[in-house]
Design a protein around this motif. Structure first.
Motif, PDB file in Angstrom:
ATOM      1  N   HIS A   1     -29.571  49.841 -99.425  1.00 18.17           N
ATOM      2  CA  HIS A   1     -28.481  49.316 -98.595  1.00 18.17           C
ATOM      3  C   HIS A   1     -27.144  49.302 -99.337  1.00 18.17           C
ATOM      4  O   HIS A   1     -26.161  48.797 -98.819  1.00 18.17           O
ATOM      5  CB  HIS A   1     -28.810  47.889 -98.139  1.00 18.17           C
TER       6      HIS A   1
ATOM      7  N   ASP B   1     -22.491  48.296 -91.789  1.00 20.25           N
ATOM      8  CA  ASP B   1     -23.522  48.665 -90.809  1.00 20.25           C
ATOM      9  C   ASP B   1     -23.345  50.097 -90.335  1.00 20.25           C
ATOM     10  O   ASP B   1     -24.310  50.853 -90.213  1.00 20.25           O
ATOM     11  CB  ASP B   1     -23.501  47.714 -89.607  1.00 20.25           C
TER      12      ASP B   1
ATOM     13  N   TYR C   1     -24.343  52.545 -93.151  1.00 16.66           N
ATOM     14  CA  TYR C   1     -25.794  52.597 -93.327  1.00 16.66           C
ATOM     15  C   TYR C   1     -26.449  53.371 -92.177  1.00 16.66           C
ATOM     16  O   TYR C   1     -27.337  54.177 -92.399  1.00 16.66           O
ATOM     17  CB  TYR C   1     -26.394  51.193 -93.465  1.00 16.66           C
TER      18      TYR C   1
END
Length: 125
Positions: free
Chosen positions: A84, A118, A121
């Motif tokens: 991440h 977000d 990713y």
């Protein structure tokens, strides 16, 4: 951002200008290099720099990207931990890992990181 819009995937690993300069110094001395981030004890959590081909990359290692044109691998277990985040390879004064090439330079590579947004990713998946 509209649902159909996608951003370009960011690199999973980058290097600071200081790291790139040290990579070039080491490349001039040793030829093509490679990096490996393995995790564990004995400086294993720091990236290790080797002459290309001196470390046999196994099935559990993943090519994360390139820094300074040199391949950067990470163990599967470390990838799960860091997936991440974007790894940012930096340099600080000190001695690197026992087998890492930068030690005699009085410097060591250091892994910093930042979380992917977000959207970033999602673009990686």
């Amino acid at each position: 951002m509209a649902e159909t819009e996608r951003i370009a995937p960011p690199p999973r690993v980058t290097a600071t200008p200081a790291s790139l300069a040290l990579i070039e110094t080491l490349r001039a001395k040793y030829g093509p290099l490679m990096f490996h981030q393995s995790g564990g004890c004995c400086d294993g959590s720091a990236p290790m720099c080797y002459p290309q081909g001196d470390l046999v990359v196994g099935e559990q290692d993943r090519l994360l990207g390139h820094i300074g044109g040199m391949p950067f691998y990470i163990s599967a277990s470390q990838f799960e931990y860091w997936k991440h985040t974007q790894l940012i390879i930096d340099v600080v004064p000190g001695r690197g890992g026992m087998f890492s090439l930068e030690g005699p330079e009085g410097k060591r590579f250091l892994t910093r990181s930042r979380l992917f947004s977000d959207a970033e990713y999602a673009s990686l998946e």
